[in-house]
Design a protein around this motif. Structure first.
Motif, PDB file in Angstrom:
ATOM      1  N   PRO A 167       0.824  -1.214   0.000  1.00 54.05           N
ATOM      2  CA  PRO A 167       0.000   0.000   0.000  1.00 54.05           C
ATOM      3  C   PRO A 167       0.860   1.266   0.000  1.00 54.05           C
ATOM      4  CG  PRO A 167       0.037  -0.983   2.186  1.00 54.05           C
ATOM      5  CD  PRO A 167       0.765  -1.945   1.275  1.00 54.05           C
ATOM      6  N   GLY A 168       0.218   2.374  -0.366  1.00 53.05           N
ATOM      7  CA  GLY A 168       0.882   3.672  -0.334  1.00 53.05           C
ATOM      8  C   GLY A 168       1.722   3.977  -1.554  1.00 53.05           C
ATOM      9  N   GLN A 169       1.543   3.276  -2.668  1.00 52.27           N
ATOM     10  CA  GLN A 169       2.319   3.530  -3.878  1.00 52.27           C
ATOM     11  C   GLN A 169       1.442   4.228  -4.910  1.00 52.27           C
ATOM     12  OE1 GLN A 169       5.233   0.328  -5.038  1.00 52.27           O
ATOM     13  NE2 GLN A 169       3.818  -0.952  -3.856  1.00 52.27           N
ATOM     14  N   GLU A 170       2.099   5.058  -5.708  1.00 54.98           N
ATOM     15  CA  GLU A 170       1.390   5.755  -6.779  1.00 54.98           C
ATOM     16  C   GLU A 170       1.035   4.754  -7.872  1.00 54.98           C
ATOM     17  OE1 GLU A 170       2.038   9.556  -9.820  1.00 54.98           O
ATOM     18  OE2 GLU A 170       3.579   8.992  -8.346  1.00 54.98           O
ATOM     19  N   LEU A 171      -0.133   4.905  -8.445  1.00 53.61           N
ATOM     20  CA  LEU A 171      -0.582   3.947  -9.448  1.00 53.61           C
ATOM     21  C   LEU A 171       0.090   4.178 -10.790  1.00 53.61           C
ATOM     22  CD1 LEU A 171      -2.419   1.632 -10.291  1.00 53.61           C
ATOM     23  CD2 LEU A 171      -4.238   3.301 -10.736  1.00 53.61           C
ATOM     24  N   PHE A 172       0.027   5.414 -11.279  1.00 53.95           N
ATOM     25  CA  PHE A 172       0.577   5.719 -12.601  1.00 53.95           C
ATOM     26  C   PHE A 172       1.968   6.336 -12.419  1.00 53.95           C
ATOM     27  CE2 PHE A 172      -4.075   6.167 -12.863  1.00 53.95           C
ATOM     28  CZ  PHE A 172      -4.346   5.169 -13.778  1.00 53.95           C
ATOM     29  N   LYS A 173       2.971   5.494 -12.480  1.00 55.64           N
ATOM     30  CA  LYS A 173       4.354   5.938 -12.309  1.00 55.64           C
ATOM     31  C   LYS A 173       5.253   5.132 -13.231  1.00 55.64           C
ATOM     32  CE  LYS A 173       5.307   2.867  -8.407  1.00 55.64           C
ATOM     33  NZ  LYS A 173       4.076   2.074  -8.592  1.00 55.64           N
ATOM     34  N   SER A 174       6.485   5.602 -13.394  1.00 54.33           N
ATOM     35  CA  SER A 174       7.427   4.931 -14.295  1.00 54.33           C
ATOM     36  C   SER A 174       8.164   3.798 -13.601  1.00 54.33           C
ATOM     37  CB  SER A 174       8.445   5.940 -14.846  1.00 54.33           C
ATOM     38  OG  SER A 174       7.791   6.980 -15.547  1.00 54.33           O
ATOM     39  N   GLU A 175       8.408   3.920 -12.295  1.00 53.87           N
ATOM     40  CA  GLU A 175       9.149   2.885 -11.586  1.00 53.87           C
ATOM     41  C   GLU A 175       8.251   1.676 -11.339  1.00 53.87           C
ATOM     42  OE1 GLU A 175       8.772   5.941 -10.518  1.00 53.87           O
ATOM     43  OE2 GLU A 175      10.718   6.828 -11.049  1.00 53.87           O
ATOM     44  N   PRO A 176       8.837   0.475 -11.321  1.00 55.73           N
ATOM     45  CA  PRO A 176       8.017  -0.712 -11.033  1.00 55.73           C
ATOM     46  C   PRO A 176       7.537  -0.702  -9.590  1.00 55.73           C
ATOM     47  CG  PRO A 176      10.340  -1.296 -11.178  1.00 55.73           C
ATOM     48  CD  PRO A 176      10.242   0.126 -11.623  1.00 55.73           C
ATOM     49  N   SER A 177       6.388  -1.232  -9.391  1.00 57.75           N
ATOM     50  CA  SER A 177       5.792  -1.252  -8.047  1.00 57.75           C
ATOM     51  C   SER A 177       6.440  -2.333  -7.190  1.00 57.75           C
ATOM     52  CB  SER A 177       4.286  -1.507  -8.151  1.00 57.75           C
ATOM     53  OG  SER A 177       3.654  -0.488  -8.898  1.00 57.75           O
TER      54      SER A 177
END
Length: 748
Positions: A490-500
């Motif tokens: 949890p707490g991660q941005e959805l639309f980002k360049s880095e892998p989740s």
């Protein structure tokens, strides 16, 4: 007087008759009562020579101290006497020579008295040379042709006749001289070997002749044989200032030690725009000083022609060469001594700097010239900083890995899975490679507080599934709560360049709080397999590493070790050296003030717990084993018992545990390892030896079948059916004294 002469003549006749009888007795003998010719060398009775008989030695006779009481073919194996000799050969059909002196070697083999004559080959002799007389025993010349040459017939400066050819021995080698001296032979002084007059005359003619085309002989064969395949390698730079972009060319110079030639290759960078040519300079000798222009043809030659005569004798032209080489152009070429790091060489008008060399080249110069300084000349520009690849943000279509693959190439490919990890961590027999935890919801809703969930973590692909067991009278059906998939933290941005970031196995332990898609769970327990797996792989799971846990506990409890001991002693008023797990947990929580997680406390309790192993039923184990043997149609119990009896040398009815296990494995007994180990332990005596007769009788399902197995019903238990209940062997009592000794040491 007349009577005297008549008596004397009678005596002569008797003596002659005796000699004739003696010769007849030598020539004739009896074999199987048949008169046969046996020869003159037949000895008398007992092997002693007859009166007047001289036995001829058939082989060489050596002194006892030389032969060492061994047969000649053993004592003198591979020992040969070598003599230098010559013989004269008449040449009747030639006016230039009347006779010819031919040198040769005479080899006498001590093991069997054989002789070999070999003539060394002479260049351009016109004679078939080599082995003149092959190796064999050679008879003596007439009238002793019934005898053979022995070692006693050889000396220096004597003549020997081999098949009517007279050889003159002039000398021998040191081994032959020493051997003959040990034999007691007085050696003659060595003689001089005469020269062949015709060969000597030919040599004078050859030496007086001067060739029409004189040349200097350059012996390059030795250099080639010594340095063939040895190449010096230098890394060079050519600063091409005349080019448009003022480029710096990187070159590799190869110096061939076999013929002092140089070859240069260019290291063309990738995407440089230049054509990749095979060679910058083909292999050849490189002159030191290149002239302003090329030499005209014929300027540099190996010979200088003074004059040419044409058509004087027939149609053949003749010319005279200059031995002085007047006007010849001499060039100096680069040698290995001219090539050093930092030197500048002239390659046909191009200045090339030698910057570095390889290890073989350094070792060559260190050995030959004593050079120790090989500091390279910096010639490469610092590489430009790598441009960080920036990927566009995730669009929300498909998975992140699938969207990322479309940015890595023109032809998108599906994301690659870790196949090696899948093969290692996939289910294999009883190894499920699934970690299961019992969890509860963290909520204020009283209905949801009582709900239980089983969180399964699959090690093969890092996926998680959540299952809710059905509970009666709760109003909740239960079943699959969350589909098996990878879960993001949890707490991660959805639309980002880095892998989740996703949940890993290290994030799941007893006492951990996790959030799966907005649902907060508290892990309160785990199954036995999860505990065992994490303890077995303690290097990956720090919460199950007992050494790390003890270090944490020691750092907290060491300043107040006396109070900690008093607390544990107060929890054990009966001095049983064990306490209950609940009391142990409360003490650890009070000591550490919550520094240890629930999983670490459970790992500590499992390590110092006192577990009561349940007693195994022998009849049940034998029934299971007989059922397996019956399914596999194993009936070789007589042979198995015979092998056990054969290995029992003392006939005491028992064998060591490992030997019985090895015998069962050699028979390929179709039993699982743990079942076989349990059976062997059941039939052990007090000295770790197995009573093999009782073991074989118990396994023999033909004669001693156990019918009670049909009434035993054991419910099959699978790991997938774990419902979060307590394990079959829970931790109940803790040996706290052992823990205190590991923390603070033993008390004196």
């Amino acid at each position: 007087m007349t009577f005297f002469f008549s008596s004397f003549s009678f005596f002569l006749n008797i003596s002659q008759l005796g000699k004739e009888k003696f010769h007849k007795s030598q020539l004739w003998g009896y074999c199987n009562n048949v008169a046969m010719l046996v020869g003159e060398d037949k000895p008398g009775i007992g092997g002693e020579p007859l009166p007047g008989q001289k036995l001829k030695p058939k082989h060489s006779v050596f002194p006892r101290e030389i032969g060492r009481d061994a047969p000649a073919w053993v004592a003198f194996d591979k020992q040969v006497l070598s003599f230098d000799a010559y013989f004269e050969e008449e040449v009747p059909d030639k006016n230039q020579e009347l006779y010819r002196i031919r040198h040769c070697k005479i080899y006498f083999y001590l093991e069997d008295d054989t002789i070999q004559v070999v003539e060394p080959q002479v260049k351009n002799s016109g004679i078939t040379q080599g082995t003149i007389v092959r190796r064999h025993r050679i008879p003596l010349p007439s009238p002793n042709e019934d005898q053979f040459y022995t070692v006693d017939h050889f000396n220096i400066n004597i003549e020997v006749i081999l098949y009517a050819r007279r050889y003159r021995i002039v000398d021998c080698d040191e081994f032959t001289k020493n051997f003959l001296r040990k034999m007691g032979v007085r050696l003659n002084p060595p003689a001089c070997c005469p020269d062949d007059p015709y060969t000597k005359e030919r040599q004078k003619i050859v030496e007086s002749m001067k060739p029409l085309r004189p040349y200097e002989r350059l012996d390059t064969l030795r250099q080639f044989l010594e340095y063939d395949g040895h190449v010096l390698r230098f890394f060079c730079v050519w600063d091409d200032q005349e080019s448009i972009f003022h480029d710096t060319r990187e070159l590799v110079l190869h110096y061939y030690l076999s013929d002092d030639t140089i070859e240069i290759k260019e290291m063309v960078p990738v995407n440089s725009g230049r054509d990749a040519v095979p060679l910058f300079l083909r292999r050849d000798k490189l002159p030191k000083y290149a002239p302003p222009g090329l030499y005209q043809p014929g300027t540099i030659t190996s010979r200088t022609v003074l004059n040419v005569f044409g058509g004087l004798v027939g149609n053949k032209g003749r010319y005279i060469l200059d031995n002085r080489k007047t006007g010849a152009v001499h060039q100096e070429f680069y040698k290995d001594c001219d090539l050093t790091i930092g030197a500048v060489i002239n390659v046909w008008g191009r200045k090339i700097i030698l910057c570095d060399c390889d290890e073989f080249t350094k070792e060559y110069y260190r050995t030959k010239y004593g050079i120790t300084d090989f500091t390279p000349v910096p010639y490469k520009a610092p590489p430009p900083p790598e441009i960080e690849k920036k990927f566009p943000p995730y669009t929300g279509f498909g998975s992140e890995e699938d969207s990322l693959c479309s940015c890595l190439g023109l032809l998108p490919k599906p994301p690659q899975k870790d196949f090696k990890k899948f093969m290692e961590k996939d289910r294999n027999g009883l190894e499920s490679n699934i970690l299961r935890f019992l969890a509860k919801l963290i909520t204020d809703n009283p209905i949801d507080k009582e709900r239980k969930f089983i969180i399964s973590y699959f090690l093969s692909d890092d996926t998680i599934s959540v299952f809710e067991p059905m509970q009666r009278n709760t109003g909740i059906l239960g079943g699959k709560f969350l589909e098996r998939s990878r879960i993001k933290k949890p707490g991660q941005e959805l639309f980002k360049s880095e892998p989740s970031e996703y949940f890993k196995a290290q994030n799941l332990f007893v006492g951990a709080r996790v959030c799966f898609h907005g649902h907060n769970f508290l892990l309160v327990d785990a199954d036995e397999y999860a505990f065992n797996y994490m303890e077995k792989h303690a290097n990956e799971f720090s919460m199950a590493d007992i050494s790390v846990i003890l270090k944490k506990l020691k750092d907290v409890a060491e300043p107040c070790s006396r109070e900690v001991k008093q607390m544990f002693a107060a929890a054990d008023p009966d001095h049983t050296k064990v306490i209950e797990y609940d009391s142990f947990r409360n003490l650890i929580v009070n000591i550490t003030n919550g520094a240890l997680s629930e999983h670490e406390i459970m790992t500590l309790g499992r390590c110092y717990s006192m577990r009561d192993d349940p007693e195994m039923d022998v009849h049940f184990l034998l029934a299971v084993a007989q059922e397996q043997l019956k399914k596999k149609s194993f009936e070789n119990f007589g042979q198995l018992s015979a092998v056990f009896g054969y290995n029992d040398r003392e006939k005491c009815g028992v064998l060591p545990h490992e030997m019985c296990r090895t015998i069962c494995k050699s028979f390929r007994l179709p039993l699982a390892d743990d079942l076989l180990q349990a059976l062997l332990n059941m039939f052990e005596d007090g000295h770790e030896k197995v009573e093999y007769k009782k073991l074989v009788e118990g396994l023999n399902w033909r004669e001693n079948q156990i019918p009670a197995f049909q009434t035993i019903k054991v419910p099959l238990k699978y790991e997938d059916d774990w419902s979060g209940q307590l394990p079959s062997l829970p931790v109940k009592r803790i040996k706290y004294l052992t823990l205190l000794e590991d923390l603070f040491g033993k008390e004196e």
